[in-house]
Scaffold this motif. Sequence first.
Motif, PDB file in Angstrom:
ATOM      1  N   TRP A   6     -55.345  80.804 -79.206  1.00 16.79           N
ATOM      2  CA  TRP A   6     -54.400  81.638 -79.804  1.00 16.79           C
ATOM      3  C   TRP A   6     -54.510  81.295 -81.252  1.00 16.79           C
ATOM      4  O   TRP A   6     -54.900  80.404 -81.984  1.00 16.79           O
ATOM      5  CB  TRP A   6     -52.936  81.665 -79.182  1.00 16.79           C
ATOM      6  CG  TRP A   6     -52.469  80.194 -79.411  1.00 16.79           C
ATOM      7  CD1 TRP A   6     -52.347  79.228 -78.410  1.00 16.79           C
ATOM      8  CD2 TRP A   6     -51.598  79.971 -80.535  1.00 16.79           C
ATOM      9  NE1 TRP A   6     -51.574  78.086 -79.080  1.00 16.79           N
ATOM     10  CE2 TRP A   6     -51.164  78.423 -80.079  1.00 16.79           C
ATOM     11  CE3 TRP A   6     -51.318  80.563 -81.455  1.00 16.79           C
ATOM     12  CZ2 TRP A   6     -50.298  77.973 -81.178  1.00 16.79           C
ATOM     13  CZ3 TRP A   6     -50.345  79.851 -82.581  1.00 16.79           C
ATOM     14  CH2 TRP A   6     -50.068  78.601 -82.421  1.00 16.79           C
ATOM     15  N   THR A   7     -54.022  82.574 -82.076  1.00 22.45           N
ATOM     16  CA  THR A   7     -54.118  82.641 -83.496  1.00 22.45           C
ATOM     17  C   THR A   7     -53.108  83.363 -83.868  1.00 22.45           C
ATOM     18  O   THR A   7     -52.697  84.371 -83.401  1.00 22.45           O
ATOM     19  CB  THR A   7     -55.448  83.108 -83.913  1.00 22.45           C
ATOM     20  OG1 THR A   7     -56.617  82.504 -83.649  1.00 22.45           O
ATOM     21  CG2 THR A   7     -55.357  83.196 -85.713  1.00 22.45           C
TER      22      THR A   7
ATOM     23  N   MET B 289     -64.330  83.674 -82.356  1.00 22.28           N
ATOM     24  CA  MET B 289     -64.215  82.237 -82.049  1.00 22.28           C
ATOM     25  C   MET B 289     -63.270  81.791 -81.098  1.00 22.28           C
ATOM     26  O   MET B 289     -63.605  80.715 -80.413  1.00 22.28           O
ATOM     27  CB  MET B 289     -63.069  81.907 -83.357  1.00 22.28           C
ATOM     28  CG  MET B 289     -63.872  81.963 -85.002  1.00 22.28           C
ATOM     29  SD  MET B 289     -65.240  80.969 -85.132  1.00 22.28           S
ATOM     30  CE  MET B 289     -66.702  81.956 -84.756  1.00 22.28           C
ATOM     31  N   HIS B 290     -62.513  82.776 -80.496  1.00 23.29           N
ATOM     32  CA  HIS B 290     -61.757  82.450 -79.291  1.00 23.29           C
ATOM     33  C   HIS B 290     -62.697  82.308 -78.158  1.00 23.29           C
ATOM     34  O   HIS B 290     -62.708  81.279 -77.315  1.00 23.29           O
ATOM     35  CB  HIS B 290     -60.688  83.415 -78.758  1.00 23.29           C
ATOM     36  CG  HIS B 290     -59.669  83.499 -79.746  1.00 23.29           C
ATOM     37  ND1 HIS B 290     -58.353  84.485 -79.478  1.00 23.29           N
ATOM     38  CD2 HIS B 290     -59.342  82.826 -80.716  1.00 23.29           C
ATOM     39  CE1 HIS B 290     -57.720  84.163 -80.684  1.00 23.29           C
ATOM     40  NE2 HIS B 290     -58.057  83.386 -81.111  1.00 23.29           N
ATOM     41  N   ALA B 291     -63.827  83.139 -78.038  1.00 25.28           N
ATOM     42  CA  ALA B 291     -64.610  83.109 -76.996  1.00 25.28           C
ATOM     43  C   ALA B 291     -65.620  81.841 -77.003  1.00 25.28           C
ATOM     44  O   ALA B 291     -65.931  81.257 -75.955  1.00 25.28           O
ATOM     45  CB  ALA B 291     -65.746  84.193 -77.035  1.00 25.28           C
TER      46      ALA B 291
ATOM     47  N   THR C  68     -57.745  89.411 -73.821  1.00 25.88           N
ATOM     48  CA  THR C  68     -56.998  88.903 -75.129  1.00 25.88           C
ATOM     49  C   THR C  68     -55.696  89.950 -75.233  1.00 25.88           C
ATOM     50  O   THR C  68     -55.787  91.314 -74.873  1.00 25.88           O
ATOM     51  CB  THR C  68     -57.928  89.353 -76.436  1.00 25.88           C
ATOM     52  OG1 THR C  68     -59.242  88.811 -76.362  1.00 25.88           O
ATOM     53  CG2 THR C  68     -57.291  89.267 -77.649  1.00 25.88           C
ATOM     54  N   GLU C  69     -54.724  89.174 -75.658  1.00 33.52           N
ATOM     55  CA  GLU C  69     -53.355  89.696 -75.815  1.00 33.52           C
ATOM     56  C   GLU C  69     -52.843  89.924 -77.183  1.00 33.52           C
ATOM     57  O   GLU C  69     -53.167  88.779 -77.795  1.00 33.52           O
ATOM     58  CB  GLU C  69     -52.377  89.184 -74.864  1.00 33.52           C
ATOM     59  CG  GLU C  69     -52.884  89.427 -73.252  1.00 33.52           C
ATOM     60  CD  GLU C  69     -52.185  88.489 -72.244  1.00 33.52           C
ATOM     61  OE1 GLU C  69     -51.347  89.107 -71.633  1.00 33.52           O
ATOM     62  OE2 GLU C  69     -52.211  87.344 -72.199  1.00 33.52           O
ATOM     63  N   THR C  70     -52.113  90.594 -77.635  1.00 35.64           N
ATOM     64  CA  THR C  70     -51.378  90.449 -78.980  1.00 35.64           C
ATOM     65  C   THR C  70     -49.775  90.656 -78.752  1.00 35.64           C
ATOM     66  O   THR C  70     -49.338  91.268 -77.701  1.00 35.64           O
ATOM     67  CB  THR C  70     -51.865  91.587 -79.839  1.00 35.64           C
ATOM     68  OG1 THR C  70     -51.446  92.939 -79.127  1.00 35.64           O
ATOM     69  CG2 THR C  70     -53.334  91.555 -79.860  1.00 35.64           C
ATOM     70  N   GLU C  71     -49.037  89.790 -79.707  1.00 36.43           N
ATOM     71  CA  GLU C  71     -47.610  89.946 -79.578  1.00 36.43           C
ATOM     72  C   GLU C  71     -47.391  89.927 -80.875  1.00 36.43           C
ATOM     73  O   GLU C  71     -47.660  89.117 -81.842  1.00 36.43           O
ATOM     74  CB  GLU C  71     -47.076  88.880 -78.735  1.00 36.43           C
ATOM     75  CG  GLU C  71     -45.512  88.871 -78.586  1.00 36.43           C
ATOM     76  CD  GLU C  71     -45.233  87.685 -77.793  1.00 36.43           C
ATOM     77  OE1 GLU C  71     -44.369  87.820 -76.636  1.00 36.43           O
ATOM     78  OE2 GLU C  71     -45.398  86.574 -78.157  1.00 36.43           O
TER      79      GLU C  71
ATOM     80  N   ALA D  34     -54.038  86.243 -78.539  1.00 40.37           N
ATOM     81  CA  ALA D  34     -54.266  85.052 -77.456  1.00 40.37           C
ATOM     82  C   ALA D  34     -55.433  85.517 -76.590  1.00 40.37           C
ATOM     83  O   ALA D  34     -55.328  86.723 -76.185  1.00 40.37           O
ATOM     84  CB  ALA D  34     -53.130  84.547 -76.730  1.00 40.37           C
ATOM     85  N   SER D  35     -56.468  84.633 -76.335  1.00 34.12           N
ATOM     86  CA  SER D  35     -57.442  85.037 -75.493  1.00 34.12           C
ATOM     87  C   SER D  35     -57.648  83.993 -74.484  1.00 34.12           C
ATOM     88  O   SER D  35     -57.593  82.797 -74.795  1.00 34.12           O
ATOM     89  CB  SER D  35     -58.886  85.029 -76.236  1.00 34.12           C
ATOM     90  OG  SER D  35     -58.834  85.948 -77.309  1.00 34.12           O
TER      91      SER D  35
END
Length: 351
Positions: free
Chosen positions: A175-176, A194-196, A313-316, A327-328
């Motif tokens: 997550w970032t 980068m998450h992948a 991938t989700e965003t909050e 977050a992925s």
Amino acid sequence: MAQAAADENRAFSDSEQRAFEGLNSQIDQFDERIAEQEALQARLAHSDARFEALGGSHRASAHPLAFRPEALDNLQAALDTRSAGRFEAADVEQRAALVTTTYGAPRVWGSNVLSGPRMLHVVAGVPRQEADAALAQHPNLTLPTAQASVGENVSLAEFAASTAGSVTLARFGRWTDMSRESRIGTDAGAIVGMHAIGVAKDLDLVLVNAVEAAAGAAVAFSADVPAAVRSAMARVIDATAATDSTDLVVLVHPDNAALLQDVSPIGGATIAESFQRFSGALIYPSSAVNTGFVTVANLRAGARFFDAQGFLTETEVSVKTGTVTVASSVIGGYGVGLTGGFASTVDVVTP
């Protein structure tokens, strides 16, 4: 009525005749184009049929960690609008006859967006199975040994070399956090890329550790390292009834890759190809491999990937701080040992 019939049967005027001929010409051209398209489709279908008959396939397997362009566009929109499913209007500001010394030179945010990262279970052809539970089970089988034929009314040899194996599926991800200011101009592809890579490295680490554990004690060091690795390949081929060495993968730490002296590219043309082969087996260099050891494995026969959730991938958004969290993750796990003797480790450094 007679007058109407006479009008319908009259000859065309010169202008009407030219218009009629023009329409007929357009229809003929349209028919020709349709015929050309149909002929092209027929040739393509014939080529596809011949290609598939030769064992080819036009369908490239999708990488499990690669985003489709439309999905990446939706994610970019979520970052830009800070809310899924809503889009900001792009206002255009006109500045005529003004230079950068007046308003300052603009800045752009650049990044290298990487394609779907390499993954051991993908390149090695590990079977994948969708899972709808957090726990998966599988049999661990040991191939039968060779037996002589039996006489009349004599029982056949029994095969019961099977034990139960299980794997608990887990979540892998990154997550970032980004501030409201930093997200301006941020490229979703760079963040997700980068998450992948992080997820791919996590999965490789888990699989490599499991394979090395299943291989057991390493074969003692031999001065002829290439010969020792070839012997390990022969043992794995025999234990798993592999068709040939192309079913195998050689796991090696980058520090020890140079010990595999008889290395050639897959295509036999250039050393710059993505993966190389050692005596036919695929070489997979990874820092997850224990230094000083090389492990030969038939992952097609000995491992299985249980996939409960694909790359997501989700965003909050935190309205108090303006922070956007991206977050992925994936949920899955590896079952290993489905075929006994599928891996063998060789000590390649200890004298």
